[in-house]
Design a protein around this motif. Structure first.
Motif, PDB file in Angstrom:
ATOM      1  N   MET A  80     -35.465   8.410  -4.136  1.00  0.00           N
ATOM      2  CA  MET A  80     -34.884   8.124  -5.445  1.00  0.00           C
ATOM      3  C   MET A  80     -33.501   7.513  -5.304  1.00  0.00           C
ATOM      4  O   MET A  80     -33.176   6.529  -5.981  1.00  0.00           O
ATOM      5  N   GLU A 328     -44.721  15.844 -11.429  1.00  0.00           N
ATOM      6  CA  GLU A 328     -44.318  14.933 -10.358  1.00  0.00           C
ATOM      7  C   GLU A 328     -44.666  13.489 -10.693  1.00  0.00           C
ATOM      8  O   GLU A 328     -43.875  12.572 -10.443  1.00  0.00           O
ATOM      9  N   LYS A 332     -41.743  10.626 -10.980  1.00  0.00           N
ATOM     10  CA  LYS A 332     -41.763   9.438 -10.115  1.00  0.00           C
ATOM     11  C   LYS A 332     -41.899   8.172 -10.961  1.00  0.00           C
ATOM     12  O   LYS A 332     -41.293   7.136 -10.651  1.00  0.00           O
ATOM     13  N   VAL A 335     -38.433   7.334 -12.238  1.00  0.00           N
ATOM     14  CA  VAL A 335     -37.584   6.638 -11.269  1.00  0.00           C
ATOM     15  C   VAL A 335     -37.950   5.157 -11.212  1.00  0.00           C
ATOM     16  O   VAL A 335     -37.076   4.282 -11.194  1.00  0.00           O
ATOM     17  N   ILE A 336     -39.251   4.861 -11.203  1.00  0.00           N
ATOM     18  CA  ILE A 336     -39.685   3.458 -11.217  1.00  0.00           C
ATOM     19  C   ILE A 336     -39.218   2.778 -12.497  1.00  0.00           C
ATOM     20  O   ILE A 336     -38.763   1.624 -12.481  1.00  0.00           O
ATOM     21  N   TRP A 481     -46.446   0.400  -4.971  1.00  0.00           N
ATOM     22  CA  TRP A 481     -46.425   1.299  -3.822  1.00  0.00           C
ATOM     23  C   TRP A 481     -45.200   1.076  -2.950  1.00  0.00           C
ATOM     24  O   TRP A 481     -44.792   1.978  -2.200  1.00  0.00           O
ATOM     25  N   LEU A 484     -43.105   3.608  -4.573  1.00  0.00           N
ATOM     26  CA  LEU A 484     -43.686   4.933  -4.459  1.00  0.00           C
ATOM     27  C   LEU A 484     -43.634   5.465  -3.036  1.00  0.00           C
ATOM     28  O   LEU A 484     -43.433   6.671  -2.820  1.00  0.00           O
ATOM     29  N   MET A 487     -40.575   7.454  -2.212  1.00  0.00           N
ATOM     30  CA  MET A 487     -40.407   8.787  -2.784  1.00  0.00           C
ATOM     31  C   MET A 487     -41.355   9.759  -2.105  1.00  0.00           C
ATOM     32  O   MET A 487     -42.376  10.167  -2.655  1.00  0.00           O
ATOM     33  N   LYS A 488     -41.013  10.133  -0.866  1.00  0.00           N
ATOM     34  CA  LYS A 488     -41.875  11.000  -0.072  1.00  0.00           C
ATOM     35  C   LYS A 488     -41.870  12.439  -0.567  1.00  0.00           C
ATOM     36  O   LYS A 488     -42.896  13.113  -0.581  1.00  0.00           O
ATOM     37  N   ALA A 490     -41.206  15.645  -3.232  1.00  0.00           N
ATOM     38  CA  ALA A 490     -41.386  15.915  -4.658  1.00  0.00           C
ATOM     39  C   ALA A 490     -40.038  15.883  -5.352  1.00  0.00           C
ATOM     40  O   ALA A 490     -39.027  16.308  -4.805  1.00  0.00           O
ATOM     41  N   LEU A 491     -40.010  15.355  -6.586  1.00  0.00           N
ATOM     42  CA  LEU A 491     -38.749  15.290  -7.343  1.00  0.00           C
ATOM     43  C   LEU A 491     -38.550  16.576  -8.135  1.00  0.00           C
ATOM     44  O   LEU A 491     -39.487  17.213  -8.560  1.00  0.00           O
TER      45      LEU A 491
END
Length: 491
Positions: A80, A328, A332, A335-336, A481, A484, A487-488, A490-491
């Motif tokens: 992020m 999650e 995510k 963030v995108i 992707w 994505l 973002m390995k 979890a947020l």
């Protein structure tokens, strides 16, 4: 110095160099281009890393400053943070490119805004996260007051209004962060280290009622900085009045700080706070105000700068929806969407500024037919406009789909919850976006050319930053992707 410290320091050192007399344009663009390469290199390196801890942070380093309270200049980045750092450097490069035949203060202010944002995104100490954001706000106020696009009295009034709103929001935020630090530091030694606070919160979580109270204070503080309804009325006039580079940087980058803070600080430390009924219902009502009320306001705008400014406020409602859901997928997607909105609104404000400079007006009833003599400009504007609508193939679409799908979960036979009804109502925001953006596009570029108005297509050298932003929307929209995979954790 670590690579993250270099990334933070470069724009600040460039601002100092320009202030001391270095060639403003060469130093500013050179430092920002190097920073963009460094961020890209760091992001690619992060993709290849394995064995990260549960925080997902890499490239960490810490320089102790105080022992008690424990205060360090600590840096670290996860996916992020790197996505928002990439957003910052891309918009910085495009914003600085717009500064031509302007005083040195334009370059210095833009570099300070960008450097402050990078510091806020890449540090892992709560004190410095807050301090870097405040550093970025100061030149924003000054530039609106001194060089805003309005009469002196009007631009000073707009600057004062933004100062009062954001100053009050910052004070509320400071109170919430102080409360958080006091609750989670543990023992007699206070710490501002975000990782230590997270570990303490995991080991000894607060009661749900107290989590809700602290979360709501942080929501008001961070939310005011993001123009959360009803603390939003400063934003649209500020963006419409600000010089083009400042409008691009503040709406595209700095506005994401409040959302980043809620996801980075509030949700991990207070995971149940947002789900307490009274907090969630209050947040749902406020975000619907952003989407529906501001959507209607945007539809009735009669000038392009007002349309863009109000639409920027409106689109923040989608990201608050993801925060309310807390899943999650939704986070995510948020963030995108932060990245996508930052790129698209910076592109649109940059083109809006060039249009104002050439034509002297942004009123729809005085424009028309620009596509006949500025085809390249028309295509570039289409990228920003259609991305804002959420056209498939552009980045905003991927973010919005993930937010809506991630928020419409946990269905049960008892019926729809308040969150589900909010998602259904929020979908009307997509329709409103199409209405006001297609109306703006038709009014400006189609129909008969307005009498006496003629726009010259920008030269290739002037189109470079806009092409960079439009290409970013297309590449990350077709290949989400790429974001994505960053973002390995979890947020």
């Amino acid at each position: 110095m670590s690579v993250l410290e270099i990334i933070i320091a470069l724009p600040l050192l460039a601002a100092l160099a320009v202030w001391l007399g270095a060639p403003a344009r060469a130093a500013s663009l050179g430092a920002t281009f190097i920073n963009l390469i460094l961020v890209l290199f760091t992001a690619v390196s992060y993709m290849g890393k394995t064995g990260l801890d549960k925080s997902g942070l890499a490239f960490t380093s810490s320089r102790p400053i105080l022992d008690n309270p424990s205060l360090s200049f600590a840096v670290g980045a996860d996916g992020m943070a790197l996505i928002l750092a990439l957003l910052t450097t891309l918009v910085m490069l495009a914003a600085l490119w717009q500064i031509e035949d302007r005083p040195t203060i334009f370059y210095v202010s833009s570099l300070l805004i960008g450097g402050g944002a990078l510091g806020a995104f890449l540090t892992t100490d709560v004190f410095f996260i807050y301090a870097f954001h405040e550093l970025a706000l100061i030149p924003t106020f000054l530039m609106i007051a001194l060089h805003g696009r309005a009469e002196p009295a009007q631009r000073k009034a707009v600057a004062w209004k933004a100062t009062i709103y954001l100053g009050a929001g910052s004070l509320v935020l400071l109170a919430g962060l102080a409360w958080l630090v006091l609750e989670f530091s543990g023992g007699s030694k206070l710490t501002f280290d975000l990782i230590a606070l997270r570990n303490q919160a995991a080991q000894a979580p607060l009661p749900d009622a107290k989590q809700a109270q602290i979360f709501f204070v942080l929501l008001l503080g961070f939310g005011s900085l993001v123009s959360l309804f009803p603390f939003h009325s400063w934003a649209a006039p500020a963006y419409a009045t600000a010089p083009t580079p400042v409008a691009m940087l503040h709406s595209g980058v700095l506005k994401k700080f409040g959302l980043y803070g809620l996801i980075r600080i509030a949700l991990p430390l207070l995971p149940h706070g947002v789900h307490v009924e009274w907090v969630q219902n209050a947040l749902l009502l406020m975000l619907l105000g952003n989407i529906l009320v501001m959507g209607l306001v945007t539809i009735h705008a009669s000038r392009l700068d007002d349309t863009l400014a109000n639409s920027s406020v409106m689109h923040m409602g989608y990201i608050f929806l993801a925060i309310a859901a807390g899943s999650e997928i939704a986070l995510k997607g948020a963030v995108i969407l932060m990245f996508a909105h930052g790129i698209s609104i910076a592109l649109l404000f940059g083109l809006c500024g060039r249009m104002r400079n050439q034509l002297g007006t942004l009123e729809y009833n005085k424009l028309g037919g620009l596509a006949n003599h500025a085809p390249s400009f028309t295509v570039l504007f289409a990228f920003g406009a259609f991305a804002s609508i959420g056209l498939p193939g552009l980045t905003n679409f991927a973010g919005e789909v993930m937010v809506f799908l991630g928020s419409f979960t946990d269905l049960n036979p008892a019926g729809l919850t308040n969150l589900h009804w909010t998602v259904i109502l929020a979908l009307w925001g997509v329709v409103m976006s199409a209405v006001y953006m297609l109306r703006a596009y038709r009014s400006i570029f189609h129909g008969s050319p307005a009498t006496g108005l003629f726009m010259i297509d920008p030269a290739l050298s002037q189109r470079v930053p806009f092409i960079l932003l439009a290409t970013t929307l297309l590449v990350t929209g077709c290949c989400p992707w790429l974001l994505l995979n960053l973002m390995k954790s979890a947020l």
